[in-house]
Design a protein around this motif. Structure first.
Motif, PDB file in Angstrom:
ATOM      1  N   ILE A  54       0.867  -1.193   0.000  1.00 24.43           N
ATOM      2  CA  ILE A  54       0.000   0.000   0.000  1.00 24.43           C
ATOM      3  C   ILE A  54       0.892   1.228   0.000  1.00 24.43           C
ATOM      4  O   ILE A  54       1.764   1.370   0.869  1.00 24.43           O
ATOM      5  CB  ILE A  54      -0.934   0.003   1.222  1.00 24.43           C
ATOM      6  N   CYS A  55       0.679   2.091  -0.978  1.00 23.85           N
ATOM      7  CA  CYS A  55       1.443   3.329  -1.083  1.00 23.85           C
ATOM      8  C   CYS A  55       0.493   4.506  -0.859  1.00 23.85           C
ATOM      9  O   CYS A  55      -0.394   4.767  -1.676  1.00 23.85           O
ATOM     10  CB  CYS A  55       2.107   3.420  -2.467  1.00 23.85           C
ATOM     11  N   LEU A 104      -1.613  10.380   9.663  1.00 26.04           N
ATOM     12  CA  LEU A 104      -1.588   9.097   8.965  1.00 26.04           C
ATOM     13  C   LEU A 104      -2.984   8.599   8.629  1.00 26.04           C
ATOM     14  O   LEU A 104      -3.179   7.880   7.653  1.00 26.04           O
ATOM     15  CB  LEU A 104      -0.872   8.040   9.827  1.00 26.04           C
ATOM     16  N   GLY A 105      -3.958   8.931   9.465  1.00 24.85           N
ATOM     17  CA  GLY A 105      -5.308   8.419   9.283  1.00 24.85           C
ATOM     18  C   GLY A 105      -5.559   7.145  10.068  1.00 24.85           C
ATOM     19  O   GLY A 105      -6.626   6.531   9.943  1.00 24.85           O
ATOM     20  N   PRO A 149     -11.922   5.639   7.852  1.00 19.08           N
ATOM     21  CA  PRO A 149     -12.360   5.009   6.600  1.00 19.08           C
ATOM     22  C   PRO A 149     -12.212   5.897   5.368  1.00 19.08           C
ATOM     23  O   PRO A 149     -12.290   5.393   4.244  1.00 19.08           O
ATOM     24  CB  PRO A 149     -13.830   4.664   6.866  1.00 19.08           C
ATOM     25  N   VAL A 150     -12.024   7.197   5.566  1.00 16.72           N
ATOM     26  CA  VAL A 150     -11.918   8.086   4.397  1.00 16.72           C
ATOM     27  C   VAL A 150     -10.477   8.528   4.155  1.00 16.72           C
ATOM     28  O   VAL A 150     -10.223   9.366   3.285  1.00 16.72           O
ATOM     29  CB  VAL A 150     -12.826   9.332   4.569  1.00 16.72           C
ATOM     30  N   CYS A 151      -9.537   8.000   4.912  1.00 13.87           N
ATOM     31  CA  CYS A 151      -8.141   8.407   4.737  1.00 13.87           C
ATOM     32  C   CYS A 151      -7.558   7.759   3.488  1.00 13.87           C
ATOM     33  O   CYS A 151      -8.137   6.828   2.916  1.00 13.87           O
ATOM     34  CB  CYS A 151      -7.310   8.074   5.966  1.00 13.87           C
ATOM     35  N   SER A 152      -6.390   8.224   3.091  1.00 11.75           N
ATOM     36  CA  SER A 152      -5.738   7.739   1.876  1.00 11.75           C
ATOM     37  C   SER A 152      -5.403   6.260   1.963  1.00 11.75           C
ATOM     38  O   SER A 152      -5.621   5.507   1.009  1.00 11.75           O
ATOM     39  CB  SER A 152      -4.452   8.547   1.635  1.00 11.75           C
ATOM     40  N   ALA A 153      -4.885   5.822   3.095  1.00 11.45           N
ATOM     41  CA  ALA A 153      -4.493   4.423   3.242  1.00 11.45           C
ATOM     42  C   ALA A 153      -5.691   3.492   3.151  1.00 11.45           C
ATOM     43  O   ALA A 153      -5.620   2.422   2.534  1.00 11.45           O
ATOM     44  CB  ALA A 153      -3.764   4.225   4.570  1.00 11.45           C
ATOM     45  N   ALA A 154      -6.822   3.891   3.775  1.00  8.47           N
ATOM     46  CA  ALA A 154      -8.021   3.057   3.746  1.00  8.47           C
ATOM     47  C   ALA A 154      -8.564   2.919   2.334  1.00  8.47           C
ATOM     48  O   ALA A 154      -9.030   1.851   1.922  1.00  8.47           O
ATOM     49  CB  ALA A 154      -9.081   3.634   4.676  1.00  8.47           C
ATOM     50  N   SER A 155      -8.524   3.989   1.580  1.00  8.40           N
ATOM     51  CA  SER A 155      -9.038   3.942   0.211  1.00  8.40           C
ATOM     52  C   SER A 155      -8.182   3.048  -0.683  1.00  8.40           C
ATOM     53  O   SER A 155      -8.656   2.558  -1.705  1.00  8.40           O
ATOM     54  CB  SER A 155      -9.095   5.360  -0.374  1.00  8.40           C
ATOM     55  N   GLY A 184       7.281  12.512   6.200  1.00  6.06           N
ATOM     56  CA  GLY A 184       6.617  13.809   6.040  1.00  6.06           C
ATOM     57  C   GLY A 184       5.432  13.703   5.088  1.00  6.06           C
ATOM     58  O   GLY A 184       4.564  12.853   5.242  1.00  6.06           O
ATOM     59  N   GLU A 185       5.406  14.600   4.069  1.00  3.79           N
ATOM     60  CA  GLU A 185       4.304  14.624   3.105  1.00  3.79           C
ATOM     61  C   GLU A 185       4.540  13.693   1.927  1.00  3.79           C
ATOM     62  O   GLU A 185       3.721  13.618   1.015  1.00  3.79           O
ATOM     63  CB  GLU A 185       4.120  16.065   2.587  1.00  3.79           C
ATOM     64  N   GLN A 186       5.685  13.007   1.910  1.00  2.65           N
ATOM     65  CA  GLN A 186       5.992  12.115   0.792  1.00  2.65           C
ATOM     66  C   GLN A 186       5.132  10.855   0.863  1.00  2.65           C
ATOM     67  O   GLN A 186       4.577  10.502   1.901  1.00  2.65           O
ATOM     68  CB  GLN A 186       7.471  11.730   0.823  1.00  2.65           C
ATOM     69  N   ASP A 187       5.064  10.175  -0.274  1.00  2.00           N
ATOM     70  CA  ASP A 187       4.349   8.897  -0.299  1.00  2.00           C
ATOM     71  C   ASP A 187       5.078   7.872   0.566  1.00  2.00           C
ATOM     72  O   ASP A 187       6.312   7.826   0.593  1.00  2.00           O
ATOM     73  CB  ASP A 187       4.244   8.379  -1.735  1.00  2.00           C
ATOM     74  N   ILE A 188       4.283   7.054   1.240  1.00  3.17           N
ATOM     75  CA  ILE A 188       4.833   6.021   2.131  1.00  3.17           C
ATOM     76  C   ILE A 188       4.401   4.660   1.605  1.00  3.17           C
ATOM     77  O   ILE A 188       3.214   4.430   1.343  1.00  3.17           O
ATOM     78  CB  ILE A 188       4.325   6.198   3.577  1.00  3.17           C
ATOM     79  N   GLU A 189       5.362   3.780   1.451  1.00  2.79           N
ATOM     80  CA  GLU A 189       5.061   2.425   0.980  1.00  2.79           C
ATOM     81  C   GLU A 189       5.196   1.445   2.140  1.00  2.79           C
ATOM     82  O   GLU A 189       6.255   1.350   2.762  1.00  2.79           O
ATOM     83  CB  GLU A 189       6.005   2.020  -0.156  1.00  2.79           C
TER      84      GLU A 189
END
Length: 683
Positions: free
Chosen positions: A516-517, A525-526, A542-548, A581-586
């Protein structure tokens, strides 16, 4: 000697890497290694004969041609004779006690050690690599070193050194098997790894896919190694005798632990009845060493000292009598070496004779003097016998010289009877006749009692009708089993990199790793994290980036940016996540699946779903292909018995025991080598 065995690829022992010890050189020309090599050769010869007999019996069951039946019966008689000869040769190895004794010259009766169980090599590579790839979804080639370390450790355990380092190595492997069982042996399937171990008394092989056979056999070898350490101790020193007593107590503790932990063992040398007898024999040898320890400084010819020694040695005679009785009970009698039973009888008679000799010495050499404490001596005599001879009282014995001498001679006569019984029993056993030190000790003790009796002999001896009473055994140094403390030997899980065992085990099931990225929104983080290692996703928005992108509540995070984090805690994982930070996290995550429907409560005697027992006699059987629910007949399972009763039944000793629950048929005597191919077989 036992040398350090470094992990694969390590040139020097690194402080952060675990290393263990390798066993003795199996090709070394020592007396003990020669015996073990002979044992291995005999095991193979027994296996060959058993296979021949199984094939002949199968032919005998199906043929209707009388001429063929006659030829097969003749062949079976030859095979059975060959098996009996091989069994006697194996018994000869079990009584080769001189090899295991201390090298120093000693005038002591030999002690009996247990031989190590032999095993075949096991290749863990393919089954474990397949399981790592399938179950853990990891590159199995990265675990080749760990698998090789496990294989090397098992190989080293086949030839352990006869010292504490050898014990520690066996316990290390036993503890390592606990990790291996949890990592790779699920309760609902076979791993395809066959463990083969040979019975130490009969050489009959048992092959099983159950890791519990491996663990039980290693425990047996730990106990056997303790017995070899005990027999090796120098019994001419106090420290050597103390070490011998400790070794035999620990051996008894291990054997008793094995009996109580593994209740349905497939090999007869590990059956509860046999283990109980072996534990008793080890405690008897410990009690014998205690007596030797007390008498090592010398036995003073003094009233109270002789009374104490008489009761101490009577205790040794009593425990060996109990061992001899246990060895002659079914089903142990049919399989324990005959020479062991005779040696227990000899020791019982020998030490009982010594007890009567000591009491006779008291009566002949010590008269009540005016300066002696009469009350104290009277009290001691009352504790020496369970009953007084007819017509005698304690005061009469103390004060009447004639009665005292007659009772002393009665004790000497009883001592001579026991000495003669011991010599006779020794002469009847071919193996024991060849042990020179045993013959010499028995002869010297007999001559000493004869000389003492000759000094007391008078013309009117035939008028003496006094019968010497039995001497009450008593000891101030009772020996007990020492319970094993296996957890004291710390080992590092070879497959530590797979992750915490509480989650990453063969019992647990989970989805394949998902990547998951995602990115943080407004620095959040959500979700939060909880638990120890590995951490779990908690309070997922449930509406955060990781959940989606597919993250679920309760997922385990196993890596962050390609870095393994199975062993990291909450704070360490959060630090790695927030450092982006604000970068994408894998991240990589897994989701646990419900396994309660397919899991069994595992216990020592659990039957359904447990692995079958396989004998090398009938490896070709394909019982697994049969629908057990449609079975209405008793499975025909061969087994080997050395029992005389079974040998008298027919030219073959292969019997077909009834295994139907609630059968109204007469119960058949089943051999301890019955290898049931049913689901209710072992452990």
């Amino acid at each position: 000697m036992t040398d350090a065995l470094l992990p694969r690829g390590a040139a020097e022992p690194a402080p952060d890497r675990c290393f263990f010890r390798k066993g003795c050189n199996p090709l070394a020309e020592t007396g003990r290694s020669k015996l073990q090599n002979q044992r291995a050769i005999l095991n193979q010869q027994i296996l060959k004969a058993v296979r021949l007999r199984a094939g002949a019996e199968n032919l005998l069951r199906v043929t209707t041609n009388n001429k063929v039946r006659e030829q097969v019966l003749l062949e079976l008689s030859f095979v059975n004779s060959d098996l009996q000869i091989l069994k006697e040769e194996l018994e000869g190895l079990n009584i080769s006690v001189e090899v295991y004794q201390n090298a120093e010259e000693a005038f002591s009766i030999p002690l009996v050690p247990l031989g190590l169980k032999e095993t075949k090599e096991v290749d863990f590579t393919i089954p474990l690599k397949d399981f790592i790839l399938e179950h853990y979804s990891e590159d199995s080639s990265e675990y080749e070193d760990e698998i090789a370390d496990l294989t090397d450790l098992r190989q080293a355990c086949r030839t352990p050194s006869r010292d504490e380092a050898g014990i520690e190595m066996l316990i290390s492997y036993f503890n390592q098997l606990g990790f291996v069982e949890n990592r790779f042996f699920p309760p609902t399937r076979h791993m395809g790894i066959l463990f083969t171990w040979y019975d130490s008394f009969t050489g009959v092989p048992v092959c099983q896919q159950n890791l519990l056979l491996e663990k039980a056999s290693i425990l047996f070898n730990i106990g056997a190694l303790y017995t070899q350490i005990g027999t090796r101790c120098n019994r001419q020193t106090q420290s050597g005798l103390e070490n011998a007593v400790d070794a035999f107590q620990r051996a008894a503790g291990i054997l008793n632990y094995l009996k109580e932990t593994f209740t349905h063992t497939p090999s007869y040398d590990m059956s509860p009845a046999m283990l109980s007898v072996l534990a008793k024999m080890m405690l008897a040898q410990a009690q014998e060493c205690v007596f030797e320890q007390i008498s090592l400084p010398g036995i003073r010819n003094e009233f109270f000292t002789l009374v104490k020694m008489a009761q101490e040695v009577a205790k040794v005679g009593e425990v060996y009598m109990l061992v001899d009785t246990a060895m002659n009970q079914a089903p142990v009698k049919e399989n324990i070496p005959y020479s062991w039973s005779k040696l227990a009888q000899i020791k019982s008679d020998h030490y009982k004779a010594l007890a009567h000799y000591f009491v006779a010495t008291i009566l002949s050499d010590h008269k009540l003097q005016s300066t002696d404490d009469e009350d104290q001596q009277e009290k001691i005599w009352s504790q020496l016998y369970d009953h007084m001879p007819e017509g005698l009282t304690i005061l009469t014995i103390l004060k009447d010289k004639v009665q005292r001498q007659q009772l002393g001679k009665a004790h000497l006569r009883k001592a001579l009877v026991y000495h003669e019984d011991a010599l006779r029993a020794c002469g009847l056993c071919k193996k024991l006749r060849n042990i020179d030190i045993l013959q010499e000790i028995l002869t010297v003790a007999h001559k000493r009692s004869l000389l003492k009796y000759a000094q007391q002999e008078q013309e009117d001896d035939f008028l003496s009708l006094i019968q010497a009473p039995d001497i009450l055994p008593k000891t101030e140094h009772k020996v007990d089993m020492v319970s094993p403390q296996l957890s004291k030997v710390k080992v590092k899980d070879f497959f530590h990199r797979l992750g915490p065992l509480s989650v990453f085990s063969a019992k647990q099931r989970w989805t394949a790793p998902r990547t998951i990225c995602f990115h943080c929104e407004d620095g959040k983080l959500g979700f939060t994290l909880r638990g120890g290692a590995p951490v779990q996703v908690h309070s997922l928005d449930p509406v955060c980036s990781a959940a989606s992108l597919g993250l679920k509540e309760g997922d385990y995070i196993i890596s962050v940016e390609g870095m393994d984090c199975k062993w990291l805690g909450v704070n360490e994982v959060l630090e790695k996540l927030k450092s982006k930070g604000e970068q994408d996290i894998e991240i990589q995550v897994i989701s646990c699946q419900d396994t309660t429907a397919s899991m069994h409560n595992k216990s020592a005697t659990y039957s359904v779903g447990m692995q079958k027992t396989y004998s090398l006699i009938c490896l070709a059987m394909e019982e697994d292909k049969i629908d057990h629910s449609k079975k209405t007949t008793t499975p025909k399972v061969p087994f080997l018995s050395w029992g005389a009763k079974n040998r008298q039944k027919a030219a073959s000793t292969l019997c077909l025991p009834s295994a139907i629950a609630g059968s109204s048929q007469t119960k058949k005597l089943t051999s301890p080598f019955t290898l049931l191919n049913t689901e209710s077989s072992l452990y």
